[in-house]
Scaffold this active site. Sequence first.
Site, PDB file in Angstrom:
ATOM      1  N   HIS A 291       0.875  -1.179   0.000  1.00 15.50           N
ATOM      2  CA  HIS A 291       0.000   0.000   0.000  1.00 15.50           C
ATOM      3  C   HIS A 291       0.907   1.222   0.000  1.00 15.50           C
ATOM      4  O   HIS A 291       1.640   1.475   0.958  1.00 15.50           O
ATOM      5  CB  HIS A 291      -0.924   0.003   1.215  1.00 15.50           C
ATOM      6  CG  HIS A 291      -1.957   1.082   1.181  1.00 15.50           C
ATOM      7  ND1 HIS A 291      -3.184   0.936   0.573  1.00 15.50           N
ATOM      8  CD2 HIS A 291      -1.937   2.354   1.655  1.00 15.50           C
ATOM      9  CE1 HIS A 291      -3.880   2.046   0.692  1.00 15.50           C
ATOM     10  NE2 HIS A 291      -3.145   2.927   1.340  1.00 15.50           N
ATOM     11  N   CYS A 292       0.878   1.981  -1.094  1.00 18.54           N
ATOM     12  CA  CYS A 292       1.877   3.022  -1.338  1.00 18.54           C
ATOM     13  C   CYS A 292       1.469   4.360  -0.734  1.00 18.54           C
ATOM     14  O   CYS A 292       0.379   4.873  -1.028  1.00 18.54           O
ATOM     15  CB  CYS A 292       2.098   3.183  -2.847  1.00 18.54           C
ATOM     16  SG  CYS A 292       3.341   4.420  -3.260  1.00 18.54           S
ATOM     17  N   PRO A 293       2.331   4.981   0.082  1.00 17.58           N
ATOM     18  CA  PRO A 293       2.014   6.300   0.634  1.00 17.58           C
ATOM     19  C   PRO A 293       2.074   7.410  -0.416  1.00 17.58           C
ATOM     20  O   PRO A 293       1.461   8.460  -0.233  1.00 17.58           O
ATOM     21  CB  PRO A 293       3.089   6.487   1.715  1.00 17.58           C
ATOM     22  CG  PRO A 293       4.231   5.638   1.267  1.00 17.58           C
ATOM     23  CD  PRO A 293       3.618   4.452   0.588  1.00 17.58           C
TER      24      PRO A 293
ATOM     25  N   GLY B 270      -1.272   6.705  -2.435  1.00 14.92           N
ATOM     26  CA  GLY B 270      -2.464   6.686  -1.587  1.00 14.92           C
ATOM     27  C   GLY B 270      -3.350   5.503  -1.854  1.00 14.92           C
ATOM     28  O   GLY B 270      -4.517   5.504  -1.449  1.00 14.92           O
TER      29      GLY B 270
END
Length: 263
Positions: free
Chosen positions: A179-181, A184
Site C-alpha cells: 500500500h503506497c504512501p 495513496g
Amino acid sequence: LLEYSHHVHASLPGKKMRRYKVWRGNNFFGCCGRVICGPDVGMLIFNAVLCAGALGVYFGLVAPFLWDRTSPAVVIFAALLSGLMFFSLFRGGFSDPGYLPRTEPFEYDGVQLNPQDDHMSAPELQREIQQRHDGTKTITGESGREQRVHWCRTCRVWRPPRTSHCRYCNCCVELFDHHCPWFGTCIGKRNYRFFITFLVSAFVTGVYVIATCVAHLGMLTADKNREGKEGFSGFTAAVSEAPASLALTIFALLILMSVGGLM
C-alpha cells in the site's frame, strides 16, 4: 469495476447495478466508476502539490538562468521528466490496482453461500464449504502445476497466488505489492508499471534537479570570483543571490531518499 453486478440489495430484486455503486471497499470513485482512488487520496494530492511547488520554484527561478547561460534543451528535458513523473503518479493513483470484487453472500439453513454455489452438486458444495472453513485448497494452475489458494472471509473469494487483502483499502488485490504512501492506494497487477515509471522518473528528476542547481551555483560562484570575491566568499555570495538552488538541492536529496527506499 465498470461491469454489472448481479448481487445487489434484496430491496432491488432483478436489478443490475454497476459494481462501483455497490462497492464495499474503502475507495472513492469518480467519472462513473472510471476513476478509483484509495482511502489515502489526500496523501496523493499532498505529494502532487509538494512536487509541483518545488518544480514551480525550479522553473520560475533556476530554469531562466539555465535557459540563457547553457541551452534551452536543459530546461525542456527537465519539463519532459516532470511531465512523465506527474503522469505516472496520477495514472497509477487514480486507477484500479487489481481489486477483486467482493461476492455478496446469502444465508441458507444457517450457512452463508455465494450465488454461484447454486450450480454445484451436493457433494461439491459440501467439499467447497469445508475448504472455505479450512481457508485453503489446492488448484491446478495454467502451467499445470498445483497451487495453493486461500479463502478471504471478508471478500468471500478464493485469492489467486500472490493476492492479498489490503487492510487499508479493505479489498483483495491481485499481485499485491504494498500500500503506497505516494499513490495513496495499493500497488498491484494493474498499476505496477505506473508505479515503476514514477519511481524511475522521480529519481531521475531529483538527480537532474540537483545537478542543474549545483551547476547554477557553480556558474554564479565563478562570476563572483571574477568580480573579486575569492574562495568561500564567492560561494556565499552566489547562495545569497540564488538561495532557491540550495533549497532545491536539499529538497531533492530528501525526495531521493524517500523514493530510493521504495526501489
